[in-house]
Design a protein around this motif. Sequence first.
Motif, PDB file in Angstrom:
ATOM      1  N   THR A   3       0.845  -1.190   0.000  1.00 20.91           N
ATOM      2  CA  THR A   3       0.000   0.000   0.000  1.00 20.91           C
ATOM      3  C   THR A   3       0.883   1.242   0.000  1.00 20.91           C
ATOM      4  O   THR A   3       1.990   1.241   0.545  1.00 20.91           O
ATOM      5  CB  THR A   3      -0.940   0.033   1.222  1.00 20.91           C
ATOM      6  N   ARG A   4       0.363   2.289  -0.635  1.00 25.74           N
ATOM      7  CA  ARG A   4       1.118   3.533  -0.711  1.00 25.74           C
ATOM      8  C   ARG A   4       0.147   4.700  -0.605  1.00 25.74           C
ATOM      9  O   ARG A   4      -0.832   4.769  -1.348  1.00 25.74           O
ATOM     10  CB  ARG A   4       1.875   3.607  -2.032  1.00 25.74           C
ATOM     11  N   ARG A  75      -6.087   3.589  -6.870  1.00 25.44           N
ATOM     12  CA  ARG A  75      -5.933   2.685  -8.014  1.00 25.44           C
ATOM     13  C   ARG A  75      -4.883   1.637  -7.679  1.00 25.44           C
ATOM     14  O   ARG A  75      -4.028   1.836  -6.823  1.00 25.44           O
ATOM     15  CB  ARG A  75      -5.572   3.462  -9.267  1.00 25.44           C
ATOM     16  N   ARG A  76      -4.972   0.541  -8.389  1.00 26.70           N
ATOM     17  CA  ARG A  76      -3.993  -0.544  -8.229  1.00 26.70           C
ATOM     18  C   ARG A  76      -3.224  -0.689  -9.519  1.00 26.70           C
ATOM     19  O   ARG A  76      -3.797  -0.594 -10.604  1.00 26.70           O
ATOM     20  CB  ARG A  76      -4.693  -1.851  -7.887  1.00 26.70           C
ATOM     21  N   PHE A  81       8.715  -6.929 -10.914  1.00 32.08           N
ATOM     22  CA  PHE A  81       8.652  -8.280 -10.335  1.00 32.08           C
ATOM     23  C   PHE A  81       7.221  -8.715 -10.040  1.00 32.08           C
ATOM     24  O   PHE A  81       6.982  -9.547  -9.174  1.00 32.08           O
ATOM     25  CB  PHE A  81       9.506  -8.392  -9.071  1.00 32.08           C
ATOM     26  N   GLY A  82       6.239  -8.128 -10.744  1.00 30.43           N
ATOM     27  CA  GLY A  82       4.848  -8.557 -10.606  1.00 30.43           C
ATOM     28  C   GLY A  82       4.158  -8.099  -9.344  1.00 30.43           C
ATOM     29  O   GLY A  82       3.042  -8.538  -9.071  1.00 30.43           O
ATOM     30  N   ARG A  83       4.783  -7.237  -8.554  1.00 32.72           N
ATOM     31  CA  ARG A  83       4.155  -6.759  -7.318  1.00 32.72           C
ATOM     32  C   ARG A  83       3.047  -5.767  -7.638  1.00 32.72           C
ATOM     33  O   ARG A  83       3.188  -4.915  -8.499  1.00 32.72           O
ATOM     34  CB  ARG A  83       5.191  -6.078  -6.424  1.00 32.72           C
ATOM     35  N   THR A  84       1.953  -5.887  -6.931  1.00 31.40           N
ATOM     36  CA  THR A  84       0.838  -4.964  -7.085  1.00 31.40           C
ATOM     37  C   THR A  84       0.907  -3.918  -5.984  1.00 31.40           C
ATOM     38  O   THR A  84       1.163  -4.233  -4.825  1.00 31.40           O
ATOM     39  CB  THR A  84      -0.503  -5.706  -7.021  1.00 31.40           C
ATOM     40  N   HIS A  88      -3.098   5.189  -2.956  1.00 34.97           N
ATOM     41  CA  HIS A  88      -4.135   6.130  -2.547  1.00 34.97           C
ATOM     42  C   HIS A  88      -3.527   7.528  -2.602  1.00 34.97           C
ATOM     43  O   HIS A  88      -2.585   7.834  -1.880  1.00 34.97           O
ATOM     44  CB  HIS A  88      -4.631   5.822  -1.143  1.00 34.97           C
ATOM     45  N   GLY A  89      -4.059   8.378  -3.476  1.00 39.85           N
ATOM     46  CA  GLY A  89      -3.583   9.751  -3.607  1.00 39.85           C
ATOM     47  C   GLY A  89      -4.594  10.718  -3.024  1.00 39.85           C
ATOM     48  O   GLY A  89      -5.770  10.684  -3.361  1.00 39.85           O
TER      49      GLY A  89
END
Length: 155
Positions: A3-4, A75-76, A81-84, A88-89
């Motif tokens: 998460t970011r 958004r996702r 390396f395939g990391r999702t 959240h902005g």
Amino acid sequence: MRTRLRVAAYAICVRDGRLLLARGWASDGTPEWTLPGGGMEHGEDPHDTVVREVEEETGYRIQVTGLLGVDSIRRRFRRGFGRTVDHHGVRLVYEGRVVGGELRNEVGGSTDLAAWQDMAAVPGLRRVRLVDTGLALWRERPAAGRTGLPEPPEG
């Protein structure tokens, strides 16, 4: 999944029927216009963020004349390396008035061009959604600081 959270501040600066914009790039490398502004540094006040970012991206010093509202997006997307990443902005949109400096382009930053765009031409520009959201906040000045909210019940 990672998460970011990113908090940023942007400015709507309108002068003589023109909107100040900065040009950045979409994820595919295509140029697109955005509002001048950007990410808040740890411990930085959002007001100071928008003043700093506008000067970095356009060369102008602004006076913040009001907080127009807040835009929140989520958004996702896939990273290496395939990391999702679940991003959240939270974007604070201020109104600003140019009080000094000279228009110039940012060098080595997130944008490469700053320009005043005629308001009538903005709909035809390749732009990020934040431009439309910011303009809606500027035009509508909603009391709740958000666009697209249902009208309060009468009575």
